[in-house]
Design an enzyme around this catalytic site. Structure first.
Site, mmCIF file in Angstrom:
data_model
loop_
_atom_site.group_PDB
_atom_site.id
_atom_site.type_symbol
_atom_site.label_atom_id
_atom_site.label_comp_id
_atom_site.label_asym_id
_atom_site.label_seq_id
_atom_site.Cartn_x
_atom_site.Cartn_y
_atom_site.Cartn_z
ATOM 1 N N HIS A 195 -26.434 -18.340 47.451
ATOM 2 C CA HIS A 195 -27.666 -19.128 47.342
ATOM 3 C C HIS A 195 -28.861 -18.230 47.068
ATOM 4 C CE1 HIS A 195 -25.281 -22.443 49.114
ATOM 5 N NE2 HIS A 195 -25.965 -23.086 48.210
ATOM 6 N N GLU A 436 -16.606 -30.588 45.912
ATOM 7 C CA GLU A 436 -16.740 -29.129 45.958
ATOM 8 C C GLU A 436 -15.753 -28.512 46.948
ATOM 9 O OE1 GLU A 436 -20.750 -28.067 47.124
ATOM 10 O OE2 GLU A 436 -20.882 -29.739 48.516
ATOM 11 N N ASP A 460 -19.036 -23.988 45.185
ATOM 12 C CA ASP A 460 -18.189 -24.071 46.380
ATOM 13 C C ASP A 460 -16.739 -24.372 46.017
ATOM 14 O OD1 ASP A 460 -19.757 -23.425 48.629
ATOM 15 O OD2 ASP A 460 -20.870 -25.292 48.394
ATOM 16 N N CYS A 507 -22.940 -29.734 38.786
ATOM 17 C CA CYS A 507 -24.253 -29.216 39.169
ATOM 18 C C CYS A 507 -24.163 -27.783 39.697
ATOM 19 C CB CYS A 507 -24.934 -30.126 40.182
ATOM 20 S SG CYS A 507 -24.031 -30.244 41.722
HETATM 21 C C1 PEP Z 1 -22.138 -26.036 44.409
HETATM 22 O O1 PEP Z 1 -21.492 -25.758 45.422
HETATM 23 O O2 PEP Z 1 -21.703 -25.864 43.252
HETATM 24 C C2 PEP Z 1 -23.480 -26.629 44.522
HETATM 25 C C3 PEP Z 1 -24.125 -27.078 43.477
HETATM 26 O O3 PEP Z 1 -24.045 -26.636 45.749
HETATM 27 P P1 PEP Z 1 -24.674 -25.323 46.433
HETATM 28 O O4 PEP Z 1 -24.674 -24.221 45.402
HETATM 29 O O5 PEP Z 1 -26.028 -25.672 46.889
HETATM 30 O O6 PEP Z 1 -23.716 -25.073 47.549
HETATM 31 MG MG MG Z 2 -22.144 -26.515 47.322
#
Ligand code: PEP
Ligand code: MG
Length: 575
Positions: A195, A436, A460, A507
């Protein structure tokens, strides 16, 4: 002296400027200024951390077990208590806070360095080594203070060309820096889909992670070239190299400007397949970038960022204002608000003990269901905002179908409470789920029946399928979006959703990476969500793509059994 460092580039581009080191000790310390009227409070904060640590030591003293090590351990604790109570440590820090208005952590770490250099000058080897005890005591006090700062770090020293060099930063730390004008961002730790890297990428400046010792090797104000595409830093470069990079920097700027022409062009492949390009955001402040990108919706609002860097929870009204701002600005376009994905590397300031395996622990929807009151507040805020635009609710990290049932139930409770108070909301609000976790992908049909739309979180999904910690750079080489298992899962989810007539998007970071645009198109994907800065590059790739050419090649990629073959086919696809 000129030298080169290599890390993992996580945000493309070239930046040239001065190093600004963000941390002076093994613990990451942010330097910020305290308003003059808060100085007393800051000193009290430091004193209270000293008291906490003193109590810890006293408790430890009482519980020293009998045995051969008792005398040694007691002596060790006594020494640490002596260091803690030594006025040279605390009083100098008090003076520094009062005179320079710096934060308590910074003052203490500076005084630690003074004491360490005094110890280093001692001839006696035993006494010299006591500097390690000073560090340990100070780090304990710093840890006691961590997570309680609500101030912003100081602005970069060289306005317009400061490069932030940090040992390790949490996503919450990076959010602090979002408001400052750094031109590049470097860390010793991290991997591309952590992140921290994701937020750094959203700053739209070159970023490199996993530099290991950069923070130790560089000096404040070193002159740096940062090549985020290659993951290279050139420290104190020669003039000829500098000229070459300045030229390249200019060319990249020009290419970026050219892409801007595509802003209002619809994203359609050469054969007429329409694609939606949505934006990922963290805060309403990101909307300016979203509008500039020409994105046709918000595919992922990571609402948990409203909860970070503070000691309290955002109220229903505060959340409502944030969601309404985004909904209103996007007008008829979809705004997908993911309920907070807190836990793991995005923890609340007052979070309890860190779990042994936080990524597998009480995170995301698990945490929401465990704290129904806090969740109810968020659901009411989202529902209220739904009256002002095209808002959708997205549930993160579902692994059991029962989590969807429970969430739907809680949404119903929130809706009932609003109805009772005659507060308007969208009765037909759509509820989607993030796919995910492999379990969700494998039981897609069970999950899909309960959801209006799906969003694939590849970050994830890859982490959990390949069992590769996305924030651990020592295993970053195993984090492979092209692993046959990932390709199979993506194909299975996208095709399954299409068969069931459920809208599906990606996403995760794969959606914004132009190397994977044609691959995802060939798998049947027609909704991509990414950082605003990536939208035009991906659109450019879509405009040059022809589905009848792509689809057969992607079929071959999904069926390929060797990594080298997959890579060769991908290169052909992107040609
Ligand atoms: C992901 O896991 O791809 C996602 C978009 O969520 P995050 O990156 O916030 O865990
Ligand atoms: Mg995620």
């Amino acid at each position: 002296m000129s030298f080169i460092l290599q890390g993992i580039g996580v945000s493309e581009g070239i930046a040239i400027g001065h190093a600004h080191l963000a941390a002076p000790s093994a613990l990451e310390i942010i330097h910020y200024l305290v308003p003059s009227q808060q100085v007393e409070k800051e000193i009290a904060r430091l004193n209270s951390a000293f008291s906490v640590v003193r109590k810890e030591f006293e408790t430890l003293q009482k519980s020293v077990p009998d045995g051969p090590a008792r005398a040694e351990f007691t002596a060790f604790l006594e020494l640490h208590l002596m260091i803690l109570d030594d006025p040279t440590l605390s009083e100098a820090a008090h003076t520094m806070i009062a005179e320079t208005y710096c934060n308590a952590e910074w003052a203490l770490s500076q005084q630690m360095h003074v004491l360490i250099s005094q110890f280093e000058a001692i001839e006696d080897a035993y006494l010299r080594e006591r500097k390690a005890d000073v560090t340990q005591v100070v780090e304990r006090v710093l840890k006691a203070m961590m997570g309680h700062s609500g101030y912003l770090p100081v602005a970069p020293k060289h306005a317009g060309d400061s490069i932030l060099v940090a040992h390790d930063l949490s996503p919450a730390d990076v959010m602090h820096y979002k408001q400052h004008q750094f031109v590049a961002f470097l860390t010793d730790f991290g991997s591309p889909t952590s992140h921290t890297a994701i937020v750094a990428r959203s700053l739209n400046i070159p970023s490199i992670v996993a530099l290991h010792h950069a923070h130790q090797l560089m000096l404040e104000d070193d002159y740096l070239i940062v090549d985020g595409t290659q993951g290279i830093i050139i420290v104190n470069p020669d003039k000829s190299i500098l000229d070459e990079y300045r030229l390249r920097q200019g060319q990249l700027e020009l290419e970026k400007k050219k892409l801007n022409r595509l802003k209002s062009v619809a994203a359609v492949t050469l054969d007429g397949t329409p694609v939606e390009l949505y934006a990922n955001i963290e805060l309403p402040e990101d909307m300016q970038q979203v509008k500039a990108s020409g994105a046709t919706g918000v595919g992922l609002f990571r609402s948990e960022f409203l909860f970070l860097n503070r000691d309290d929870r955002p109220t229903e009204d505060e959340q409502f204002e944030a969601y309404r701002t985004v909904a209103t600005e996007m007008r008829q376009h979809p705004v997908t608000i993911r309920t907070y994905d807190l836990g793991a590397d995005k923890s609340l300031n007052d979070a309890a003990q860190v779990a042994t395996n936080p990524a597998l622990g009480l995170r995301a929807i698990r945490m929401s269901l465990a704290e129904p009151k806090m969740f109810h507040t968020q659901l009411r805020a989202i529902l209220r905002a739904s009256h002002y635009g095209n808002v959708r609710i997205l549930i993160p990290m579902i692994s059991h179908a029962a989590e969807i049932d429970q969430t739907v139930n809680l949404i119903k409770v929130a809706k009932d409470s609003l109805r009772d108070e005659k507060i308007p909301f969208d009765e037909q609000i759509q509820v989607g789920g993030m796919i995910e976790i492999p379990a969700a992908a494998l039981s897609l049909n069970i999950f899909m029946r309960k959801l209006d739309f799906l969003s694939i979180g590849t970050n994830d999904l890859i982490q959990y399928t390949l069992v590769v910690d996305r924030i651990d750079d020592t295993v970053a080489h195993l984090y492979d979006p092209l692993h046959p298992a990932i390709l199979w899962l993506l194909s299975h989810i996208i095709k399954g959703a299409k068969r069931a007539n459920k809208p599906v998007s990606v996403c995760g970071e794969m959606a914004g990476d132009k190397r994977f645009t044609r691959l995802l198109l060939g798998l049947g994907l027609q909704q991509f969500s990414m950082y605003p800065a990536q939208v035009l590059t991906v659109k450019d790739q879509i405009l040059k793509s022809h589905m009848p050419d792509i689809t057969p090649l992607v079929c071959k990629i999904v069926k390929a059994d060797r990594s080298d073959k997959i890579k060769a086919l991908l290169a052909k696809l992107n040609n």
